[in-house]
Every structure is written in structure tokens, then in C-alpha cells.
Design an enzyme around this catalytic site. Structure first.
Site, PDB file in Angstrom:
ATOM      1  N   CYS A  28      -6.077  -0.079   3.555  1.00 40.40           N
ATOM      2  CA  CYS A  28      -5.479  -1.210   2.845  1.00 40.40           C
ATOM      3  C   CYS A  28      -4.173  -0.753   2.180  1.00 40.40           C
ATOM      4  O   CYS A  28      -3.306  -0.184   2.831  1.00 40.40           O
ATOM      5  CB  CYS A  28      -6.498  -1.779   1.868  1.00 40.40           C
ATOM      6  SG  CYS A  28      -5.997  -3.329   1.093  1.00 40.40           S
ATOM      7  N   LEU A  29      -4.001  -0.968   0.884  1.00 38.61           N
ATOM      8  CA  LEU A  29      -2.781  -0.551   0.202  1.00 38.61           C
ATOM      9  C   LEU A  29      -2.632   0.966   0.211  1.00 38.61           C
ATOM     10  O   LEU A  29      -1.516   1.485   0.107  1.00 38.61           O
ATOM     11  CB  LEU A  29      -2.784  -1.051  -1.244  1.00 38.61           C
ATOM     12  CG  LEU A  29      -2.779  -2.568  -1.448  1.00 38.61           C
ATOM     13  CD1 LEU A  29      -2.641  -2.889  -2.917  1.00 38.61           C
ATOM     14  CD2 LEU A  29      -1.661  -3.206  -0.662  1.00 38.61           C
TER      15      LEU A  29
END
Length: 606
Positions: free
Chosen positions: A338-339
């Protein structure tokens, strides 16, 4: 209100303080906070922050602008108005035909969306509930058509208007009203109203917890460190931003090159180390890999000035330095989720620019580098909305958990908000605890400066793939990365849509393997091989090969049954130089001694 003055950051606490290698120690030092704003600006921001709290962090200007843009363009489009009138007439005709000539074996005129579970109870197939359900779906169909893109209308305003219309319709759905919902009526008769009493108790409990912002402990059988996040290991490095966990080897021989996992700071890391049967970390360790994991802190107001650069330099790079100190002269296989994948991409491009060749490979899991098609999260973001969030964060020093949870829930409000509310408050049923559910509720805060930089620099301005993202005053480019890449997207991801994840191929030139797996942002990633559910598609693009668009790519690659994990571990093994004896934990001669057993202390911060 007055702006909270950030307190000086303290070094790592110490019974656990260690003598770090110089490079690691330098990266661990906090940066100086920026200069305070002018008092008049503080007054304005305090006023706007108060308004933001009243609107739950949603900018009214952004939504009014979207409605106005849509309405004005529709008003000067008589042809589109006729289309909408015809659509309404068609939908009404279908409803009347279905009501006047009811057939239980006939297919319904309107069907719910695949992710809409509100009308699954058999009672909705009987009169009069069937007519109410079909009427609601007919109105929903008309609004979807009415808020479609229109010539001259900004596409983001059309999408935002559709989102708002959907939110209003979801609130008015017949499934939300006890007298109109056959499942609630049936349950009330069966229990003589006990379900409503239980539901009232659940409502009061949730209301009090929300107002007081109480973080409920994990239920029995889902304790962190005992049932979840229980893969054996030790924290071998700590600064104010993260703890680094080294997991204990489970085989006598291991692959020579270690794995460093960079999770998103928007979540607790143990999504990748859930229960023993579905832990990605345990799977890797059992396959003979030495695994390191970053466990981010849950920032407080004192850490309001943590920046995106802090997360890169004092996070990813500091962790990489520590891994290299423990296992010197070995390349590292870096994994970003994800991030965490986004910040890993930034770190990797910076390393490539600076001729730092310590990365043996890069795995980007449900991670975006380009945010032009970042999905429904973009509906929340424009200049007005980000300014609103910045003012909320300015007053507190962070974006609090409720704002994050509401944003993600609103994207699938019919299931994540209303279906759950009906189940808890009208049917009187408790949520059955699951490892994924416990993790979802274990939310985190976002430091004000970092979150503002992330939203503006990446989501709003898309600097990374536009050639305008600078690190230490110099622009970086993803095309500089030469390490092989393994990228994973999931078919029904509404946080990192797979076509957005796929665009990593457009902005990189290195050897890349891309996987598209069934499932969503979390369920598609946590897909252990023993369960053998779903499917995945996989292909390799050699370095410098021509770009193939996502739709063409899907037609060229047939789905394969089961989990994508075995393909990934095989790919990682191919990038390793061979097996060596399993290493010990930490590097005591370099000051990197075990501090505390995994999962550490930061994972318990609330």
C-alpha cells in the site's frame, strides 16, 4: 483554539537504547520543526478547524461546487434532459409491468450491485417488499445515469455528484427502516422484540465509544502478540518513528539475501502477520527467508512535524541501514505494501539516482506510484478538502482515527455502514470477531505535516510520475530503478485500483513481473496457499520491452487458480544467490541487540 506547540522529540527510550552505527544513528535524528505561523493566520485556521469538526472533516465548498457544476451543465443540455425523462419513463414502465403482472419466476427488472448485500434475505422476493426494493433500485439506476459524465462537466465533479447521490439514496434505502425490512420484521416476531432491545444496547455502546473515542481491546482469541502478530522474532532497532523486527529463522539454511517489508503507516503492520495460518511473514520465514519488518509508531501531537522525508530517510533508509549492519555485504529484497510501496518506490528511485545499489529486488503490493486514477479516494480530495483536513490536523497535530475510518467506510457505505448498522441495531447481532476485523478496527493517526505533504504532493499534484518529486532538492525518476520489480494488483481494490497499480509498468523500465489477483485491497493480498481460493494472472515484462495496456494485458493472460504467494516466493528465490546458515538475531558487536520480543511495543500504541 490555539495551535499546539510541538514538544521536542525524545531519542529512543532507554533500557533499549543502543550504540548504533554512525550512518544509522544519523538517520535516526529528528528534524527541526518549521517556523510558527503568523497569529492572524492562526485565528483563521482555528475558525476553519471549528467548522471542519462540525462537518466531520468534509468541505461543504467542495460538494456545493460539484452540485453546481453538474446542475448548470445539465440545465443547458436539453437533449440530456430528454434522455433523463425517457430513462425515468422506461424505469417506471418496468416497475408497473412487474407490479401488475407479478411472476415469482421472472427475473427482476433491477438487480443490486455485486457488493450490495442489503437485499439478500428471501423476504425481499415477496410482495410488497419486492416492489419497495425494485422501486429503490430503479431510482438508484436513474441517478447513476443522471450523474454520468456530460460534455463540459468536469469528470471529477460528475463522479463526486454521483457519490453524493448514492450516499443520500443509501440513507433512504427501505432496508434501513424496520417496518419496511422483511428480515427485521421476521426477527422481531421470532424473538418477541428482543432483537430491538439488544440493538439499542449495541447502539448506546457504539455511541458512547465514538463520542469518547474509546479504543476497545481485542476480543478473546485475537490478542496481539499471542493470537495475531505472533511469528517469533525480536525488535533489533528502534527510533521515534519505527521499530525494526527481525524474525527468528525456522530453517537451518536460509536464502542469503534478506527481505525488508515496509508496510503502510496508515495501518498497523500485522495485516501481513495475522493468524499463523494466513501470515505472510510466517510463510516467508517457513520458506527459508530472513525477514525484517518495519512497525511504524502511532504518532501523537508531539510528532505533528514528521514529514514524508522523515518516513523515507529515518524510516525506510534507516531500516535498510540496520539490516545491512546485521547482514553486511548482502543485497536486500524490499517489499512495500500500500503506501509502504509508494514510499519504497520513492526511496528506491532516490537510491538509484545516488548510485546506491543495495536493493536486490523490489516487490510492490497493492501500491500506487501514479495517482491520476487512484479510485474513489480521489472523490475526497481537492484544494478545498485538503485545506479543511489541514486545518483539522493543525489544531490537533494529526488526523485522528475516526476521520480515516469514515473515509474508507463511505466508499462502500451500503455494506460497511448501513448493512452493519441494520445487523447490530435492528437485528441485535454482535459482530463476529475475525483476525481481519480486529486489524481493521485497530486504526492509526496520521501526523499533520506528513499527511498534508502526501495528499498534496502525490494524490493532488501527482508529482512522482510527473517528474516533479524532489528529494533533497533534486528530482527523482522511477525510470532510474534497475532492480527487478514484482508488482501485485487486486481485481476489486477500491483503494488502489488495479489499473492504477498496473501503471507502474508505464513509468519504469526494469524487468517486471505483474500479478493481478482476485479479491480486494486486503483479501486479495492475504491469500495463503493452503486455502487455495480465487485466482491470479501473471506475466513478465523484460527490461525495455514495449508497454501493453491493462485491458490488452488481461486478454493475453489467462487466470490461474489459487494463491499468488508461491509464484512470488519462487520469483524471490530466483533473485537470491543461494542458501547459507541461518543468521543469529541482531548484531551485538554493532550495537544492534534484541530489545524486546516481537511484535514490539509500537504495535500496541492506541
Amino acid at each position: 483554539m490555539t495551535k499546539r506547540t510541538p514538544q521536542p522529540k525524545t531519542p529512543a527510550r532507554n533500557a533499549e537504547q543502543v550504540q548504533l552505527p554512525a550512518k544509522v544513528a544519523a538517520a535516526s535524528q529528528p528534524q527541526v520543526a518549521p517556523k510558527a505561523a503568523h497569529p492572524h493566520e492562526s485565528l483563521d485556521r482555528a475558525s476553519r478547524a471549528a467548522a471542519a469538526y462540525m462537518s466531520a472533516g468534509v468541505s461543504p465548498h467542495a460538494f456545493i461546487e460539484a452540485w453546481s457544476d453538474w446542475a448548470l451543465h445539465l440545465a443547458r443540455a436539453p437533449g440530456r434532459q430528454l434522455e433523463l425523462a425517457e430513462r425515468a419513463q422506461e424505469n417506471m414502465t418496468k416497475l408497473m409491468a412487474q407490479s401488475l403482472l407479478p411472476r415469482t419466476d421472472a427475473a427482476p427488472a433491477f438487480v443490486p450491485k455485486a457488493y450490495d448485500h442489503r437485499f439478500r434475505h428471501p423476504g425481499w422476493e415477496k410482495l410488497p417488499f419486492r416492489n419497495m426494493q425494485q422501486g429503490f433500485l430503479a431510482v438508484q439506476d436513474w441517478w447513476d445515469y443522471a450523474t454520468d459524465h456530460l460534455r463540459g462537466l468536469r469528470p471529477e465533479d460528475a463522479d463526486r455528484t454521483r457519490f453524493m447521490a448514492r450516499q443520500m439514496l443509501d440513507l433512504l434505502s427501505p432496508s434501513n427502516f424496520p417496518a419496511l425490512n422483511p428480515e427485521i420484521i421476521e426477527e422481531t416476531r421470532k424473538t418477541n422484540g428482543k432483537n430491538l432491545a439488544e440493538g439499542a444496547r449495541n447502539f448506546m455502546n457504539d455511541f458512547v465509544n465514538t463520542v469518547a473515542q474509546v479504543h476497545e481491546p481485542a476480543p478473546e482469541g485475537f490478542q496481539i502478540g499471542k493470537d495475531l502478530a505472533c511469528t517469533p522474532g525480536e525488535v533489533v532497532f528502534r527510533n521515534d518513528l519505527f521499530e525494526l523486527i527481525q524474525y527468528a529463522p525456522q530453517t537451518d539454511k536460509v536464502q542469503a539475501e534478506p527481505i525488508l517489508i515496509v508496510p503502510a503507516w496508515i495501518m498497523k503492520y500485522y495485516i501481513l502477520d495475522l493468524s499463523p495460518h494466513n501470515s505472510m511473514v510466517k510463510h516467508l520465514v517457513d520458506q527459508g527467508f530472513t525477514v525484517f519488518m518495519i512497525s511504524w509508531c502511532n504518532p501523537t501531537a508531539d510528532q505533528a512535524d514528521l514529514s514524508l522525508e522523515d518516513y523515507r530517510e529515518r524510516g525506510v533508509i534507516a531500516a535498510l541501514d540496520a539490516v545491512n549492519a546485521i547482514l553486511p555485504e548482502r543485497k536486500v529484497h524490499a517489499v512495500g505494501y500500500c503506501l509502504g510501496g509508494t514510499i519504497l518506490s520513492i526511496a528506491a528511485a532516490t537510491m538509484a539516482r545516488d548510485k546506491d545499489e543495495r536493493l536486490g529486488s523490489i516487490s510492490l503490493i497493492a501500491a500506487q506510484v501514479d495517482f491520476a486514477e487512484a479510485g474513489e479516494l480521489l472523490l475526497f480530495l481537492d484544494e478545498s478538502q485538503i485545506a479543511f483536513l489541514e486545518d483539522m490536523m493543525w489544531e490537533k497535530g494529526y488526523l485522528d482515527r475516526p476521520q480515516m475510518a469514515r473515509a474508507f467506510s463511505a466508499i462502500r457505505s451500503e455494506d460497511l455502514i448501513y448493512s452493519r448498522a441494520v445487523r447490530r441495531y435492528y437485528l441485535g447481532r454482535e459482530d463476529l470477531p475475525t483476525d481481519m476485523g480486529v486489524w481493521v478496527s485497530d486504526t492509526t493517526r496520521m501526523p499533520a505535516r506528513m499527511h498534508s505533504e502526501y495528499l498534496r504532493g502525490l494524490f493532488l499534484e501527482n508529482r512522482l510520475t510527473a517528474g516533479r518529486f524532489a528529494v533533497k532538492g533534486r528530482v527523482i525518476a522511477l525510470k532510474d530503478i534497475s532492480a527487478p520489480i514484482f508488482a501485485v494488483g487486486t481485481e476489486t481494490d477500491h483503494i488502489a485500483p488495479w489499473k492504477s497499480v498496473y501503471k507502474t509498468q508505464l513509468f519504469t523500465d526494469s524487468d517486471m513481473t505483474f500479478v493481478l489477483t482476485s479479491g480486494g485491497h486486503n483479501s486479495g493480498i492475504i491469500n495463503e496457499p493452503k486455502l487455495a481460493r480465487g485466482h491470479h494472472r501473471i506475466s513478465r515484462r523484460t527490461a525495455g520491452a514495449l508497454y501493453v495496456g491493462p485491458d490488452a494485458w488481461v486478454t493475453q493472460n489467462a487466470p490461474q487458480p489459487g494463491s499468488w504467494w508461491p509464484a512470488w516466493t519462487s520469483w524471490l528465490e530466483e533473485k537470491c544467490s543461494g542458501v547459507v546458515p541461518a543468521p543469529s538475531i541482531g548484531a551485538p558487536d554493532k550495537g544492534l541487540v534484541p530489545i524486546v520480543a516481537a511484535p514490539g511495543t509500537y504495535v500496541h500504541q492506541t
